[in-house]
Design a protein around this motif. Structure first.
Motif, PDB file in Angstrom:
ATOM      1  N   MET A   1     -87.373 -27.371 -60.674  1.00  0.00           N
ATOM      2  CA  MET A   1     -86.233 -26.518 -60.861  1.00  0.00           C
ATOM      3  C   MET A   1     -85.200 -27.220 -61.745  1.00  0.00           C
ATOM      4  O   MET A   1     -84.593 -26.594 -62.603  1.00  0.00           O
ATOM      5  CB  MET A   1     -85.647 -26.156 -59.499  1.00  0.00           C
ATOM      6  N   ASN A   2     -85.011 -28.522 -61.528  1.00  0.00           N
ATOM      7  CA  ASN A   2     -84.038 -29.280 -62.307  1.00  0.00           C
ATOM      8  C   ASN A   2     -84.356 -29.223 -63.802  1.00  0.00           C
ATOM      9  O   ASN A   2     -83.452 -29.070 -64.624  1.00  0.00           O
ATOM     10  CB  ASN A   2     -83.995 -30.724 -61.806  1.00  0.00           C
ATOM     11  N   LEU A   3     -85.624 -29.337 -64.166  1.00  0.00           N
ATOM     12  CA  LEU A   3     -86.000 -29.274 -65.579  1.00  0.00           C
ATOM     13  C   LEU A   3     -85.616 -27.936 -66.194  1.00  0.00           C
ATOM     14  O   LEU A   3     -85.108 -27.874 -67.316  1.00  0.00           O
ATOM     15  CB  LEU A   3     -87.505 -29.498 -65.750  1.00  0.00           C
ATOM     16  N   MET A   4     -85.850 -26.859 -65.464  1.00  0.00           N
ATOM     17  CA  MET A   4     -85.517 -25.531 -65.978  1.00  0.00           C
ATOM     18  C   MET A   4     -84.006 -25.349 -66.108  1.00  0.00           C
ATOM     19  O   MET A   4     -83.516 -24.854 -67.124  1.00  0.00           O
ATOM     20  CB  MET A   4     -86.112 -24.452 -65.069  1.00  0.00           C
ATOM     21  N   LEU A   5     -83.263 -25.758 -65.096  1.00  0.00           N
ATOM     22  CA  LEU A   5     -81.805 -25.618 -65.151  1.00  0.00           C
ATOM     23  C   LEU A   5     -81.197 -26.468 -66.259  1.00  0.00           C
ATOM     24  O   LEU A   5     -80.276 -26.028 -66.949  1.00  0.00           O
ATOM     25  CB  LEU A   5     -81.187 -25.965 -63.796  1.00  0.00           C
ATOM     26  N   ASN A   6     -81.713 -27.674 -66.455  1.00  0.00           N
ATOM     27  CA  ASN A   6     -81.222 -28.520 -67.552  1.00  0.00           C
ATOM     28  C   ASN A   6     -81.531 -27.883 -68.909  1.00  0.00           C
ATOM     29  O   ASN A   6     -80.727 -27.933 -69.833  1.00  0.00           O
ATOM     30  CB  ASN A   6     -81.814 -29.922 -67.477  1.00  0.00           C
ATOM     31  N   GLY A   7     -82.704 -27.293 -69.029  1.00  0.00           N
ATOM     32  CA  GLY A   7     -83.069 -26.613 -70.281  1.00  0.00           C
ATOM     33  C   GLY A   7     -82.151 -25.443 -70.570  1.00  0.00           C
ATOM     34  O   GLY A   7     -81.700 -25.256 -71.705  1.00  0.00           O
ATOM     35  N   ILE A   8     -81.855 -24.660 -69.557  1.00  0.00           N
ATOM     36  CA  ILE A   8     -80.943 -23.526 -69.719  1.00  0.00           C
ATOM     37  C   ILE A   8     -79.560 -24.020 -70.126  1.00  0.00           C
ATOM     38  O   ILE A   8     -78.931 -23.473 -71.027  1.00  0.00           O
ATOM     39  CB  ILE A   8     -80.886 -22.689 -68.427  1.00  0.00           C
ATOM     40  N   GLU A   9     -79.086 -25.056 -69.473  1.00  0.00           N
ATOM     41  CA  GLU A   9     -77.767 -25.615 -69.786  1.00  0.00           C
ATOM     42  C   GLU A   9     -77.717 -26.129 -71.233  1.00  0.00           C
ATOM     43  O   GLU A   9     -76.729 -25.935 -71.936  1.00  0.00           O
ATOM     44  CB  GLU A   9     -77.424 -26.743 -68.820  1.00  0.00           C
ATOM     45  N   ALA A  10     -78.791 -26.755 -71.689  1.00  0.00           N
ATOM     46  CA  ALA A  10     -78.832 -27.310 -73.044  1.00  0.00           C
ATOM     47  C   ALA A  10     -78.760 -26.230 -74.109  1.00  0.00           C
ATOM     48  O   ALA A  10     -78.323 -26.485 -75.229  1.00  0.00           O
ATOM     49  CB  ALA A  10     -80.101 -28.143 -73.232  1.00  0.00           C
ATOM     50  N   MET A  11     -79.152 -25.007 -73.781  1.00  0.00           N
ATOM     51  CA  MET A  11     -79.171 -23.918 -74.755  1.00  0.00           C
ATOM     52  C   MET A  11     -78.007 -22.951 -74.582  1.00  0.00           C
ATOM     53  O   MET A  11     -77.914 -21.969 -75.308  1.00  0.00           O
ATOM     54  CB  MET A  11     -80.490 -23.156 -74.638  1.00  0.00           C
ATOM     55  N   MET A  32     -98.170 -27.519 -64.722  1.00  0.00           N
ATOM     56  CA  MET A  32     -97.026 -26.752 -65.206  1.00  0.00           C
ATOM     57  C   MET A  32     -96.476 -27.386 -66.471  1.00  0.00           C
ATOM     58  O   MET A  32     -96.441 -28.609 -66.596  1.00  0.00           O
ATOM     59  CB  MET A  32     -95.925 -26.690 -64.155  1.00  0.00           C
ATOM     60  N   SER A  33     -96.030 -26.543 -67.378  1.00  0.00           N
ATOM     61  CA  SER A  33     -95.398 -26.975 -68.618  1.00  0.00           C
ATOM     62  C   SER A  33     -94.081 -26.225 -68.751  1.00  0.00           C
ATOM     63  O   SER A  33     -94.050 -24.999 -68.641  1.00  0.00           O
ATOM     64  CB  SER A  33     -96.313 -26.649 -69.802  1.00  0.00           C
ATOM     65  N   ILE A  34     -92.996 -26.966 -68.958  1.00  0.00           N
ATOM     66  CA  ILE A  34     -91.678 -26.374 -69.133  1.00  0.00           C
ATOM     67  C   ILE A  34     -91.122 -26.890 -70.449  1.00  0.00           C
ATOM     68  O   ILE A  34     -90.982 -28.103 -70.629  1.00  0.00           O
ATOM     69  CB  ILE A  34     -90.741 -26.744 -67.972  1.00  0.00           C
ATOM     70  N   THR A  35     -90.843 -25.985 -71.386  1.00  0.00           N
ATOM     71  CA  THR A  35     -90.293 -26.372 -72.681  1.00  0.00           C
ATOM     72  C   THR A  35     -89.076 -25.514 -72.991  1.00  0.00           C
ATOM     73  O   THR A  35     -88.939 -24.404 -72.491  1.00  0.00           O
ATOM     74  CB  THR A  35     -91.328 -26.208 -73.811  1.00  0.00           C
ATOM     75  N   ASP A  36     -88.194 -26.056 -73.813  1.00  0.00           N
ATOM     76  CA  ASP A  36     -87.059 -25.273 -74.284  1.00  0.00           C
ATOM     77  C   ASP A  36     -86.792 -25.626 -75.736  1.00  0.00           C
ATOM     78  O   ASP A  36     -87.313 -26.610 -76.253  1.00  0.00           O
ATOM     79  CB  ASP A  36     -85.816 -25.493 -73.410  1.00  0.00           C
ATOM     80  N   SER A  37     -85.996 -24.811 -76.375  1.00  0.00           N
ATOM     81  CA  SER A  37     -85.661 -25.053 -77.778  1.00  0.00           C
ATOM     82  C   SER A  37     -84.237 -25.593 -77.902  1.00  0.00           C
ATOM     83  O   SER A  37     -83.578 -25.395 -78.921  1.00  0.00           O
ATOM     84  CB  SER A  37     -85.828 -23.768 -78.598  1.00  0.00           C
ATOM     85  N   ALA A  52     -83.839 -36.629 -59.257  1.00  0.00           N
ATOM     86  CA  ALA A  52     -83.122 -35.512 -58.633  1.00  0.00           C
ATOM     87  C   ALA A  52     -81.669 -35.526 -59.062  1.00  0.00           C
ATOM     88  O   ALA A  52     -81.029 -36.580 -59.101  1.00  0.00           O
ATOM     89  CB  ALA A  52     -83.226 -35.615 -57.115  1.00  0.00           C
ATOM     90  N   PHE A  53     -81.164 -34.387 -59.410  1.00  0.00           N
ATOM     91  CA  PHE A  53     -79.752 -34.165 -59.738  1.00  0.00           C
ATOM     92  C   PHE A  53     -79.288 -34.884 -61.002  1.00  0.00           C
ATOM     93  O   PHE A  53     -78.096 -35.068 -61.198  1.00  0.00           O
ATOM     94  CB  PHE A  53     -78.840 -34.536 -58.562  1.00  0.00           C
ATOM     95  N   ALA A  60     -72.143 -29.638 -66.209  1.00  0.00           N
ATOM     96  CA  ALA A  60     -73.077 -28.920 -65.348  1.00  0.00           C
ATOM     97  C   ALA A  60     -72.840 -29.289 -63.905  1.00  0.00           C
ATOM     98  O   ALA A  60     -72.466 -30.423 -63.588  1.00  0.00           O
ATOM     99  CB  ALA A  60     -74.521 -29.269 -65.745  1.00  0.00           C
ATOM    100  N   PRO A  61     -73.053 -28.347 -62.977  1.00  0.00           N
ATOM    101  CA  PRO A  61     -72.891 -28.677 -61.562  1.00  0.00           C
ATOM    102  C   PRO A  61     -73.920 -29.716 -61.118  1.00  0.00           C
ATOM    103  O   PRO A  61     -74.979 -29.850 -61.727  1.00  0.00           O
ATOM    104  CB  PRO A  61     -73.123 -27.346 -60.849  1.00  0.00           C
ATOM    105  N   ALA A  62     -73.648 -30.439 -60.060  1.00  0.00           N
ATOM    106  CA  ALA A  62     -74.527 -31.527 -59.599  1.00  0.00           C
ATOM    107  C   ALA A  62     -75.910 -31.028 -59.225  1.00  0.00           C
ATOM    108  O   ALA A  62     -76.872 -31.773 -59.297  1.00  0.00           O
ATOM    109  CB  ALA A  62     -73.884 -32.239 -58.410  1.00  0.00           C
ATOM    110  N   TRP A  63     -76.056 -29.780 -58.841  1.00  0.00           N
ATOM    111  CA  TRP A  63     -77.368 -29.272 -58.447  1.00  0.00           C
ATOM    112  C   TRP A  63     -78.174 -28.830 -59.652  1.00  0.00           C
ATOM    113  O   TRP A  63     -79.339 -28.529 -59.542  1.00  0.00           O
ATOM    114  CB  TRP A  63     -77.229 -28.110 -57.458  1.00  0.00           C
ATOM    115  N   ALA A  64     -77.587 -28.789 -60.830  1.00  0.00           N
ATOM    116  CA  ALA A  64     -78.303 -28.319 -62.022  1.00  0.00           C
ATOM    117  C   ALA A  64     -79.139 -29.419 -62.632  1.00  0.00           C
ATOM    118  O   ALA A  64     -78.946 -30.563 -62.447  1.00  0.00           O
ATOM    119  CB  ALA A  64     -77.311 -27.804 -63.058  1.00  0.00           C
TER     120      ALA A  64
END
Length: 64
Positions: A1-11, A32-37, A52-53, A60-64
């Motif tokens: 989940m952290n990888l996805m939230l960090n990717g969203i935050e980066a974009m 699983m493969s998680i990529t972002d642009s 973690a975190f 970004a919030p600490a949980w992201a």
């Protein structure tokens, strides 16, 4: 989940695409493969991506 939230935050400011793929290997294990642009991860932080975190962006919030 952290990888996805960090990717969203980066974009967040520039837009982009988050892609999540999953498949089973020949032993039935889930891959699983998680990529972002987004802007990318600094090489010196790469070893921390599964911590973690981990937040590279202090806004970004600490949980992201």
């Amino acid at each position: 989940m952290n990888l996805m939230l960090n990717g969203i935050e980066a974009m967040k400011d520039t837009g982009g695409e988050l892609t999540i793929k999953s498949e089973r290997d020949e032993n039935g294990e889930l891959l699983m493969s998680i990529t972002d642009s987004g802007v990318g991860l600094p090489a010196e932080k790469a070893h921390q991506i599964f911590d973690a975190f981990l937040r590279l962006n202090r806004r970004a919030p600490a949980w992201a």
